[in-house]
Scaffold this active site. Structure first.
Site, mmCIF file in Angstrom:
data_model
loop_
_atom_site.group_PDB
_atom_site.id
_atom_site.type_symbol
_atom_site.label_atom_id
_atom_site.label_comp_id
_atom_site.label_asym_id
_atom_site.label_seq_id
_atom_site.Cartn_x
_atom_site.Cartn_y
_atom_site.Cartn_z
ATOM 1 C CB VAL A 55 -26.689 7.910 -36.517
ATOM 2 C CG1 VAL A 55 -27.067 9.332 -36.866
ATOM 3 C CG2 VAL A 55 -26.671 7.714 -35.019
ATOM 4 C CB CYS A 56 -30.058 7.261 -41.164
ATOM 5 S SG CYS A 56 -30.289 7.510 -42.911
ATOM 6 C CB ILE A 57 -27.416 12.472 -40.256
ATOM 7 C CG1 ILE A 57 -26.147 12.027 -39.564
ATOM 8 C CG2 ILE A 57 -28.556 12.617 -39.302
ATOM 9 C CD1 ILE A 57 -25.663 13.014 -38.531
#
Ligand SMILES: [Zn+2]
Ligand SMILES: [Zn+2]
Lengths: 612, 170
Positions: free
Chosen positions: B88-90
């Site tokens: 996940v890339c947040i």
């Protein structure tokens, strides 16, 4: 299962080879000779030996580690791969003495190395698990003892061999085992620290510091070992390429440990000097859960300029990474500690005096004549109870003021009354003081809000104002030559002050300052700064201090930043007063967005329940 | 006394168990190692991920909460902010300064004030509103911008897959 199959086949083949040899030669020695002469037989024997090592490894792993966790296994695989390539590189250097014994020694080295890695991971795991059994302790201790003893044995062997037979591949082994013994010692220290921590009743805050220094010292020893090894290898053989990757990582780790130690020291220093301890009242007033560790704060807590409170130890480890407030991200290096002159003993020195002291210190340090010599120091006002700068117009040599300083002002920004840290630099870009600058402090400005003052305070203020003006007129006569410079200063200050007054609106605080002012005598020719201007000064001040910038380039930008940060402070306070205290369950710190999101989720779940 | 990271993770686990946020379940894979968690996230209502139950794993660093954990979906995902391997890339999962995408403001970055709960809530909102400036999955970002219908169909199939329902064709 597959492994079992392979070992079974290998065992069978070995048995066949041996039986065949014995069947043909009937006797022990001829059979051995027969096997060693026959290449296929030897291949089978080698494979069998390799599988024997493998089984041995599995057995040891079972004894000392039990089941490997997946991360441990991944680490092991990754590191083995590198180690094997490096071993192959090492073979190229020592291709002349390439014998089965040589291969066996390298295999053994790899084998022992892998146990060192596993032990390292296993000891790190101690910090991750709430259940550390007795078996764990026994396993780790016995493994460390065994590995340490083996390493020592091989070092001694390598040493003996090198001394008696001259330099050989034993040099590499001696060095490799020396590195491994540092690893064992490092693991041992970590294990001891973790064990002490696990058995103590209270959190052990200094463990992190001990770990840091262990890392540093062991890193240094390893770096020395590698450098010495490469130097020796270059002299005797050739460039040991196989040692370069581990050497690079060792040096990198050492650099990191070194900078960690420096950062940690700086964080501790800041912690001790810049930020006041939170008082029990402050702890009681706020929701006293430390946002970093989510535990209650009873003692040893620090208050940041933004009024957020944390455990000293938690804050210290955070400041090693970032110099911001964990809660509001205020850059604490760019913000002064909040002035809270009214509630702490030792705050009786009015900022004015403190500031002037700093100026004098600074001039003394710079070896320049005291600019205040030029002025006649007006007599003390009757109301002044605070210690005052003794007139030192007589002294030809500038002296640091002898005024008794409360401990709070002795350190940069320490204590509550830290408007001006000692290594004071004027905020407006006069790096080298071409000539003495009398107007270090900004000119007086009308107090921000007179309405909050009582009748008496106003009267006091009025009396003081009159004296201030008298004093100033007298001074101005003395310093006509410096007037141009001061006008320029004043202009700059008024810009800063207007920014600051626009942003700083803190009634209780200005009142405190004013109260302070009213008890202060007009001190020499030093005009009294307004509250906001003082803050601006202090702000830009801390800016420089914190950032370690001695003199500055872009002052206007700094003033802007600092006033911005005071804006943030103001906002923070407002929110602190009006509500949304953060609570332990974190619910009330949710943004409205998240609240809505949660409602949506809740609705969603309800609908689902209805459907079922 | 256990280390501070472990104590904080235990506190968060307790909090999540006592006061579970809706649509999210999370906890350690086994209670002997608190640094590996698994989470189940229910696709938010009114989005193309509605109704799905998406498993993910969270890996915490030894210095948690000073450094952020890593999060990776363990099921197939197709989303602009999720790499094809599920990572996940947040922004909440990145410390300020560590900026893989260069677009994130530091306001929503990792800091110890964040928590597992906030991460998972951010992921839920990310599922609802992808940030198509992030290039974690360029194909998904492009499809999200240009062909929302196809994106929804793929998402619907992912939802069905997590629920074990036969796939839509098309
Ligand atoms: Zn704490
Ligand atoms: Zn703050």
């Amino acid at each position: 299962m597959r492994f079992l199959g392979i070992s079974f086949v290998s065992f069978l083949l070995t048995a066949l080879v041996v039986a065949n040899a014995y069947y043909q030669k009937k006797q022990f020695y001829p059979s051995v000779v027969y096997i060693t002469k026959s290449n296929p037989s030897m291949a089978v024997i080698y494979i069998q030996a390799f599988i024997g090592v493998w089984i041995m490894g599995k057995l040891m792993r079972k004894i000392f580690f039990g089941q490997l966790r997946s991360t441990e296994f991944e680490h092991l695989m990754e590191r083995s791969w590198y180690a094997i390539t490096e071993t192959c590189l090492a073979f190229t250097v020592f291709r002349d003495d390439f014998t089965p014994k040589f291969v066996a020694l390298f295999t053994l080295l790899l084998f022992l190395k892998s146990f060192h890695w596993l032990a390292e991971d296993r000891v790190d795991y101690m910090e991750r698990s709430p259940v550390i059994s007795w078996l764990f302790h026994i396993r780790v201790l016995s493994l460390l003892l065994l590995l340490g003893a083996l390493d020592m044995h091989f070092i001694a062997h390598a040493y003996q061999s090198t001394v008696t037979k001259g330099a050989s591949v034993q040099l590499v082994f001696g060095f490799e085992y020396a590195v491994l013994i540092t690893v064992v010692i490092n693991i041992g220290i970590k294990y001891a620290l973790h064990s002490v921590d696990l058995n103590s009743e209270t959190p052990w805050d200094n463990k992190a510091v001990f770990l840091l220094y262990t890392e540093l010292v062991m890193g240094l020893i390893k770096v020395i070992l590698y450098v010495a090894f490469v130097a020796i290898m270059v002299r005797i053989y050739t460039l040991p390429l196989f040692a370069f990757r581990p050497m690079y990582y060792t040096i990198r780790n050492f650099k990191k440990a070194f900078s960690d130690v420096i950062l940690s020291r700086r964080a501790i220093h800041n912690m001790n000097t810049l930020y006041p301890d939170a008082t029990p009242e402050e702890l009681a007033a706020a929701d006293n859960v430390c946002i970093i560790c989510r535990e209650e704060m009873v003692t040893a807590s620090k208050k940041l300029p933004c009024n957020h409170i944390f455990h000293t130890s938690c804050l210290r480890s955070w400041f090693q990474r970032q110099q911001t407030c964990p809660t509001c991200r205020l850059n604490i290096l760019r913000t002064p500690a909040p002035p809270t002159n009214n509630n702490i003993p030792g705050a009786q020195v009015p900022p004015q005096n403190a500031a002037q002291n700093q100026f004098l210190n600074m001039f003394a340090a710079a070896g320049r004549p005291n600019p205040f010599h030029l002025f006649n120091q007006p007599p003390a006002a009757g109301v002044n109870a605070a210690p005052r700068q003794p007139p030192n117009a007589a002294g030809a040599q500038p002296q640091a003021p002898e005024q008794p300083q409360p401990a709070g002002t002795a350190q940069p920004g320490q204590g509550p009354n830290n408007h001006v840290p000692p290594n004071f630099m004027p905020p407006f870009g006069f790096p080298t003081f071409p000539f003495p600058m009398p107007f270090m402090a900004p000119p007086p400005m009308p107090p921000a809000n007179l309405t909050t003052l009582s009748e008496e305070e106003l009267r006091n203020l009025e009396g003081n104002e009159r004296q201030h003006i008298e004093a100033r007129i007298q001074c101005l006569r003395n310093i006509q030559t410096l007037l141009d410079a001061s006008v320029q200063m004043m202009q700059q200050y008024s810009v800063a002050a207007s920014i600051a007054t626009a942003s700083t609106n803190r009634p209780p605080q200005s009142e405190a300052n004013l109260a302070n002012n009213s008890t202060t005598s007009p001190n020499s020719a030093n005009p009294r700064p307004s509250t906001s201007a003082t803050e601006t000064t202090a702000n830009s001040q801390n800016d420089m201090n914190g950032a370690g910038v001695s003199n500055s380039e872009d002052e206007a930008a700094k003033v802007a930043t600092s006033s911005k940060s005071s804006l943030m402070v103001a906002e923070e306070r407002d929110s602190g007063e009006t509500g949304v205290p953060s609570t332990s369950n974190g619910n009330s710190t949710l943004s409205p967005e998240e609240v809505i999101r949660r409602r949506r989720l809740q609705r969603f779940l309800q609908q689902e329940q209805e459907q079922h | 006394m256990a280390g501070s990271a472990l104590r904080r993770l235990m506190a968060e686990y307790k909090q999540l168990t006592l006061n579970p946020p809706e649509g999210i379940i999370a906890g350690p894979k086994n209670e002997e190692n608190f640094f590996e968690w698994e989470a189940l996230i229910i696709g938010p209502e009114g989005t193309c991920f509605e109704g799905g139950v998406f498993p993910a794993k969270l890996t915490f660093p030894p210095d948690y909460p000073l450094s952020p954990p890593k999060m990776q979906f363990t099921c197939d995902m197709f989303h602009p902010n999720i790499y094809s391997d599920g990572r996940v890339c947040i922004s909440i999962l990145h410390a300020p300064g560590d900026d893989p995408m260069g677009y994130e403001s530091s306001a929503e970055r990792w800091s110890p004030v964040q928590s597992v709960e906030k991460i998972l809530l951010s992921v839920v909102s990310m599922l609802a509103e992808p940030n198509d400036e992030s290039g974690a999955n360029v194909d998904a970002a492009k499809m999200w911008r240009e062909n929302r219908e196809e994106f929804s169909r793929i998402a619907e199939n992912l939802v069905r897959k997590t629920l074990g329902i036969p796939q839509l064709l098309g």
